[in-house]
Design an enzyme around this catalytic site. Structure first.
Site, mmCIF file in Angstrom:
data_model
loop_
_atom_site.group_PDB
_atom_site.id
_atom_site.type_symbol
_atom_site.label_atom_id
_atom_site.label_comp_id
_atom_site.label_asym_id
_atom_site.label_seq_id
_atom_site.Cartn_x
_atom_site.Cartn_y
_atom_site.Cartn_z
ATOM 1 N N ASP A 3 75.737 34.072 -23.723
ATOM 2 C CA ASP A 3 74.399 33.764 -23.249
ATOM 3 C C ASP A 3 73.571 35.035 -23.345
ATOM 4 O O ASP A 3 73.936 36.067 -22.766
ATOM 5 C CB ASP A 3 74.444 33.256 -21.805
ATOM 6 C CG ASP A 3 73.109 32.673 -21.373
ATOM 7 O OD1 ASP A 3 72.926 31.462 -21.523
ATOM 8 O OD2 ASP A 3 72.250 33.449 -20.901
ATOM 9 N N HIS A 21 57.215 32.290 -28.549
ATOM 10 C CA HIS A 21 58.408 31.551 -28.959
ATOM 11 C C HIS A 21 58.739 31.769 -30.431
ATOM 12 O O HIS A 21 59.907 31.660 -30.825
ATOM 13 C CB HIS A 21 58.226 30.055 -28.669
ATOM 14 C CG HIS A 21 58.326 29.726 -27.221
ATOM 15 N ND1 HIS A 21 59.526 29.444 -26.592
ATOM 16 C CD2 HIS A 21 57.386 29.656 -26.242
ATOM 17 C CE1 HIS A 21 59.326 29.197 -25.310
ATOM 18 N NE2 HIS A 21 58.027 29.313 -25.067
ATOM 19 N N GLU A 40 69.516 29.759 -25.637
ATOM 20 C CA GLU A 40 70.073 31.044 -26.056
ATOM 21 C C GLU A 40 71.575 31.108 -25.846
ATOM 22 O O GLU A 40 72.164 32.177 -25.707
ATOM 23 C CB GLU A 40 69.393 32.193 -25.298
ATOM 24 C CG GLU A 40 69.615 32.195 -23.793
ATOM 25 C CD GLU A 40 68.594 31.385 -23.009
ATOM 26 O OE1 GLU A 40 68.356 31.718 -21.833
ATOM 27 O OE2 GLU A 40 68.035 30.404 -23.567
ATOM 28 N N ASN A 83 60.620 35.366 -24.864
ATOM 29 C CA ASN A 83 59.685 34.286 -25.178
ATOM 30 C C ASN A 83 58.359 34.460 -24.452
ATOM 31 O O ASN A 83 57.291 34.270 -25.030
ATOM 32 C CB ASN A 83 60.300 32.935 -24.807
ATOM 33 C CG ASN A 83 61.276 32.422 -25.847
ATOM 34 O OD1 ASN A 83 61.157 32.738 -27.029
ATOM 35 N ND2 ASN A 83 62.246 31.638 -25.413
ATOM 36 N N ASP A 128 62.383 32.675 -31.640
ATOM 37 C CA ASP A 128 63.134 31.958 -32.676
ATOM 38 C C ASP A 128 63.714 32.921 -33.706
ATOM 39 O O ASP A 128 64.862 32.764 -34.159
ATOM 40 C CB ASP A 128 62.227 30.948 -33.376
ATOM 41 C CG ASP A 128 61.919 29.735 -32.511
ATOM 42 O OD1 ASP A 128 62.572 29.575 -31.458
ATOM 43 O OD2 ASP A 128 61.028 28.953 -32.891
#
Length: 300
Positions: A171, A184, A214, A179, A188
């Protein structure tokens, strides 16, 4: 320049092979084989489609087709029978054993090219749909559906053959901030960079999957010691990655399966709890579940 699709032409008569090659060479890359046995060998190199004569000495086309369809490596290659046998029964037999089409001799070049083009396009479309069904669209990694399918197979093999199997959960730390502060789109790109790192770090036989957000999971056919060592190496590489100039670290949980916990859902719970402890221990570390306890891997 787009790479040409490969057509494997199988016929024991050289004149027929030359006619087919002449017919197809401007549109496709043409491979040839003059027997059923050679076809089975060449097919391992994965042509896009096979044009297969029925009447050949030794193995006939029907026997070759059955063997190709029985082999997982070649089962998905479309096969078109090309033959002078033109009865309905012959065509029905060919289609029933797995061929996608049936072309009768004498060859009509325009028909052959059209049929081959159609079935290659259908195969490409089918392959794309299968890829989309089993892969995460953003990163290209496997998705949770494929992970569940492969894990069920691997866990069953582990119980039957006493093989070792480990699961690693990752994680990313503070990913929401990336973000929130960078957008975002940048988030990405970071996920894609992390996905590429994971693909590069783990073996082809390991399953690297994105679970969503994530969170990533890796299925490894190895014991805890190897999994722990490999995961620590990946943790260090991730900390040095700096995708898009951003500092990115991860919290890792590692758990090894045994016959008593041979269920993916249970293993994911244990790995998730290991990740939770890694977060509590300050993040950017590896925690292993062993003998009922969660142990943090020491690092500099």
């Amino acid at each position: 320049m787009e790479e040409q699709s490969v057509v494997l032409v199988v016929d024991d008569v050289k004149t027929n092979v030359l006619i087919m090659r002449q017919c197809l060479k401007e549109m496709f890359q043409v491979w040839t084989a003059d027997s059923g046995e050679e076809c089975l060998r060449v097919a391992k190199q994965k042509p896009d489609i096979i044009l297969l004569d029925v009447l050949m000495p030794g193995m006939d086309g029907y026997q070759v087709c059955r063997q190709l369809k029985a082999d997982p490596e070649t089962a998905e290659i479309p096969i078109i029978f090309v033959t002078a046998k033109d009865s309905d029964d012959d065509e029905q037999k060919g289609l029933e054993i797995g061929a996608v089409d049936y072309i009768t001799k004498p060859i009509r070049p325009a028909i052959v090219r059209a049929r081959v083009s159609t079935h290659i396009q259908l195969k490409q479309h089918s392959d794309k749909l299968k890829f989309m069904a089993l892969h995460d669209q953003l990163t290209g990694l496997y998705n949770r559906h494929f992970l569940a399918e492969r894990a069920a197979q691997s866990l069953s093999a582990m119980v039957r053959h006493q093989q070792e199997l480990s699961i690693v959960m990752l994680d990313l730390d503070h990913f929401k901030k990336i973000n929130d502060f960078n957008g975002h789109h940048i988030g990405d790109l970071v996920l894609q960079a992390v996905a590429k790192l994971l693909q590069d770090c783990f073996r082809k036989e390991d399953v690297v999957a994105r679970m969503g957000g994530e969170e990533f999971v890796i299925l490894m056919e190895c014991g805890l010691d190897i999994a722990r060592e490999k995961t620590e190496d990946v943790r260090q590489q991730l900390a040095r990655l700096n995708p898009m100039g951003l500092e990115v670290t991860g919290s890792f949980g590692v758990v090894t399966a045994n016959p008593q916990n041979a269920e993916l859902s249970h293993l994911l719970v244990l790995a998730d709890e290991a990740v939770y402890k890694a977060k509590a221990d300050g993040r950017n570390c590896v925690v292993c579940y062993q003998d009922g306890a969660y142990l943090t891997v020491e690092h500099d």
